[in-house]
Design a protein around this motif. Structure first.
Motif, mmCIF file in Angstrom:
data_model
loop_
_atom_site.group_PDB
_atom_site.id
_atom_site.type_symbol
_atom_site.label_atom_id
_atom_site.label_comp_id
_atom_site.label_asym_id
_atom_site.label_seq_id
_atom_site.Cartn_x
_atom_site.Cartn_y
_atom_site.Cartn_z
ATOM 1 N N ILE A 175 100.006 38.246 55.160
ATOM 2 C CA ILE A 175 98.918 39.295 54.656
ATOM 3 C C ILE A 175 97.559 38.612 54.412
ATOM 4 N N HIS A 176 96.391 38.883 55.102
ATOM 5 C CA HIS A 176 95.229 38.312 54.821
ATOM 6 C C HIS A 176 94.364 39.371 54.363
ATOM 7 N N ALA A 177 93.335 39.153 53.452
ATOM 8 C CA ALA A 177 92.064 39.987 53.342
ATOM 9 C C ALA A 177 91.351 39.248 52.138
ATOM 10 N N GLY A 178 89.894 39.910 52.218
ATOM 11 C CA GLY A 178 89.095 39.391 51.199
ATOM 12 C C GLY A 178 89.553 39.757 49.650
ATOM 13 N N VAL A 179 88.872 39.224 48.678
ATOM 14 C CA VAL A 179 88.990 39.537 47.384
ATOM 15 C C VAL A 179 89.057 41.053 47.143
ATOM 16 N N GLY A 180 89.928 41.404 46.420
ATOM 17 C CA GLY A 180 90.084 42.829 45.760
ATOM 18 C C GLY A 180 90.296 43.712 46.725
ATOM 19 N N LEU A 181 91.158 43.590 47.720
ATOM 20 C CA LEU A 181 91.374 44.683 48.771
ATOM 21 C C LEU A 181 93.017 44.829 48.924
ATOM 22 N N GLY A 182 93.607 44.487 47.806
ATOM 23 C CA GLY A 182 95.025 44.806 47.502
ATOM 24 C C GLY A 182 96.252 43.966 47.931
ATOM 25 N N LYS A 183 95.928 42.615 48.287
ATOM 26 C CA LYS A 183 96.949 41.822 48.816
ATOM 27 C C LYS A 183 97.931 41.646 47.616
ATOM 28 N N THR A 184 97.514 41.308 46.292
ATOM 29 C CA THR A 184 98.153 40.900 45.318
ATOM 30 C C THR A 184 99.138 41.980 44.920
ATOM 31 N N HIS A 185 98.405 43.278 44.990
ATOM 32 C CA HIS A 185 99.202 44.619 44.727
ATOM 33 C C HIS A 185 100.433 44.726 45.615
ATOM 34 N N LEU A 186 100.140 44.472 47.019
ATOM 35 C CA LEU A 186 101.470 44.694 47.903
ATOM 36 C C LEU A 186 102.349 43.712 47.725
ATOM 37 N N LEU A 187 102.136 42.444 47.258
ATOM 38 C CA LEU A 187 103.121 41.551 46.979
ATOM 39 C C LEU A 187 103.917 41.581 45.859
ATOM 40 N N GLN A 188 103.159 42.041 44.766
ATOM 41 C CA GLN A 188 103.996 42.347 43.613
ATOM 42 C C GLN A 188 104.858 43.711 43.752
ATOM 43 N N ALA A 189 104.240 44.460 44.641
ATOM 44 C CA ALA A 189 105.026 45.939 44.605
ATOM 45 C C ALA A 189 106.294 45.602 45.581
ATOM 46 N N VAL A 295 98.891 40.140 59.441
ATOM 47 C CA VAL A 295 98.075 41.426 59.270
ATOM 48 C C VAL A 295 97.028 41.396 58.430
ATOM 49 N N GLU A 296 95.863 41.633 58.877
ATOM 50 C CA GLU A 296 94.679 41.684 58.159
ATOM 51 C C GLU A 296 94.452 43.079 57.576
ATOM 52 N N MET A 297 94.216 43.224 56.065
ATOM 53 C CA MET A 297 93.802 44.140 55.260
ATOM 54 C C MET A 297 92.155 44.359 55.220
ATOM 55 N N GLY A 298 91.664 45.366 55.942
ATOM 56 C CA GLY A 298 90.287 45.323 56.240
ATOM 57 C C GLY A 298 89.531 45.939 54.848
ATOM 58 N N SER A 299 88.275 46.016 55.283
ATOM 59 C CA SER A 299 87.535 46.466 53.989
ATOM 60 C C SER A 299 87.790 47.903 53.866
ATOM 61 N N LEU A 300 87.442 48.308 52.393
ATOM 62 C CA LEU A 300 87.897 49.865 52.081
ATOM 63 C C LEU A 300 86.754 50.627 52.761
ATOM 64 N N GLY A 301 87.097 51.525 53.321
ATOM 65 C CA GLY A 301 86.496 52.652 54.006
ATOM 66 C C GLY A 301 85.992 53.777 52.662
ATOM 67 N N GLU A 302 85.091 54.715 52.823
ATOM 68 C CA GLU A 302 84.642 55.637 51.661
ATOM 69 C C GLU A 302 85.932 56.456 51.251
#
Length: 476
Positions: A175-189, A295-302
């Motif tokens: 899983i790859h994404a920029g800072v603060g988009l939820g990577k660590t949250h998913l891994l710890q989950a 899998v890429e986690m994209g930017s957060l939509g509104e």
């Protein structure tokens, strides 16, 4: 040290070995020595600062419990580094200076500084192997799903819900994404969910902790035990892989990765960029990582940002029942704070602090004032070398494989040079990395192409307009 103390120490070591297992004992406790017992304190020593901090952070309670089983009157264990010890033992009646890192119970429980960071139960393997701290808030239940993270969330859930012996659908999950988009949250989950059943051994490590563990094992000549312990894991979760450095550490990571995948064990990895962009990693590691599900986690939509804000506000209200943020304020925050999820959480924390400390309700005017520094200009689009090659190939009516080939005909050489020039000016990639991505060319070839196009653009108006048009296409 008296014979009685030596006998007690031998029995304590036996209890410790039974408690943590042979591999963990060999890795972290084989070189721990007893220096003496005075009143209610036991003085132990280890050869390195790393061993000292690791034992204090992960095994404080176990060491103390093993000693109290032998000597109930023991209420404190002082752990020191042998090279840093004073030649003279402390006087029996001297008042020892307060050390916040020592193992000292209060009301029969270990000191707060030495308790595990996470409060929810984790499996014995995660605790015994010294996994990185887990945040009890980062679970699947608190993860907000949106269009940009649906696939990553579904893949992570599939991994977490697997059972020992089940066939692995995709390995590794990257899983790859920029800072603060939820990577660590998913891994710890994944780690929390995987450990809750107790059937599998799930270990969460940051790349930094993996490096420190491997280096410490080398220094203490326990590398074999370290390797065997890691390769006995059912699900290995590695966070922030971009920080993995050092040839020997990367080689060991590659061997561990191969051993786990070949044995049908699951590996989950997160980084801030795709495998192909991890320039510091060995080609073999990049290839193995790319062979799984990337899998890429994209930017957060509104809509997703609004969902995150509502989730964080609900969590805050669990502790502050009167805290309320009007819908108009939430809409404003979701519309203007676009960078990452951490900024959104920070905004809720600021509003909560301001409301409670000043005893004032949250208003739109107050929110605009308190979060103004979190409203950042939109980041420019991150351009990839593959995008440049695709756009240039389309512009000049050649194929991408032509740009990567060894062909030197005029209709291929010029587009290839333009693509290399754009890669150097529009990305942060180094010359060797650009050369590698253009069919394994030398960095001097890339430098020649860049200088050639720079010179031509300065005097050829038509080419200059072509290059500017390509830049606009890539940046749109």
């Amino acid at each position: 040290m008296t014979n009685t103390e030596q006998d007690r120490w031998s029995r304590v070591k036996g209890r410790l070995r039974t408690s943590v297992g042979e591999d963990v004992y060999t890795s972290w406790f084989a070189r721990m020595d007893l220096e003496g017992v005075q009143d209610e304190a036991v003085h132990l020593s280890v050869p390195t600062r790393f061993l000292k901090s690791w034992i204090q952070a992960h095994y404080a309670d176990r060491v103390l419990t093993c000693w109290q089983a032998e000597m109930p009157e023991v209420h404190r264990i002082d752990l020191t580094v042998r090279s840093a010890m004073r030649s003279a033992a402390p006087a029996k009646d001297a008042a020892a200076p307060a050390d916040p890192r020592r193992i000292e119970p209060a009301n029969g429980r270990p000191a707060p500084e030495l308790r595990a960071t996470a409060t929810a139960p984790v499996s014995a393997s995660h605790d015994a192997l010294g996994g990185s701290p887990l945040d009890p808030r980062l679970t699947f239940a608190s993860f907000v799903i949106g269009r940009s993270n649906t696939l990553a969330h579904a893949a992570a859930r599939q991994v977490a819900e697997g059972r020992r012996g089940d066939p692995v659908m995709f390995n590794p999950l990257y899983i790859h994404a920029g800072v603060g988009l939820g990577k660590t949250h998913l891994l710890q989950a994944v780690t929390w969910a995987g450990n809750s059943g107790g059937e599998r051994k799930v270990l969460y490590l940051t790349a930094e902790k993996f490096m420190y563990g491997f280096v410490a094992a080398l220094k203490t000549q326990t590398a074999l035990a370290f390797k065997e312990a890691l390769r006995g894991i059912d699900v290995l979760v590695i966070d922030d892989l971009q920080f993995l450095q050092g040839k020997s550490t990367q080689a060991e990571f590659c061997h561990t990765l191969n051993a786990l995948i070949d044995a049908g064990r699951q590996v989950v990895i997160a980084a801030d960029r795709p495998p192909s962009d991890l320039e510091s990693l060995d080609d073999r590691v990049r290839s193995r990582l790319a062979g799984g599900l990337v899998v890429e986690m994209g930017s957060l939509g509104e809509d997703l940002r609004l969902g995150i804000l509502k989730s964080r506000m609900a969590a805050a209200r669990a502790h502050h029942a009167t805290f309320d943020v009007p819908e108009a304020v939430l809409d404003y925050l979701a519309r203007t704070i676009t960078h990452n999820g951490r900024d959104l959480e920070g905004a809720i924390n600021r509003l909560l602090a301001h409301s409670k400390l000043n005893n004032q309700p949250v208003t739109l005017e107050m929110a605009e004032r308190e979060v103004r520094d979190l409203i950042r200009p939109q980041e420019p689009k991150r351009i990839k070398i593959e995008d440049i090659q695709r756009v240039v190939a389309r512009q000049y009516n050649v194929s991408r494989s032509d740009l990567l080939s060894s062909r030197r005909t005029a209709n291929v050489v010029r587009p290839r040079q333009v693509a290399m020039y754009l890669a150097k000016t529009l990305t942060l990639r180094s010359l060797p990395e650009i050369g590698r991505r253009f069919g394994g060319r030398d960095h001097t070839t890339v430098l020649h192409a860049v200088r050639k196009i720079e010179a031509l653009v300065a005097r050829d108006t038509a080419l200059s307009e072509e290059v500017e048009s390509l830049k606009r296409q890539l940046q749109e």
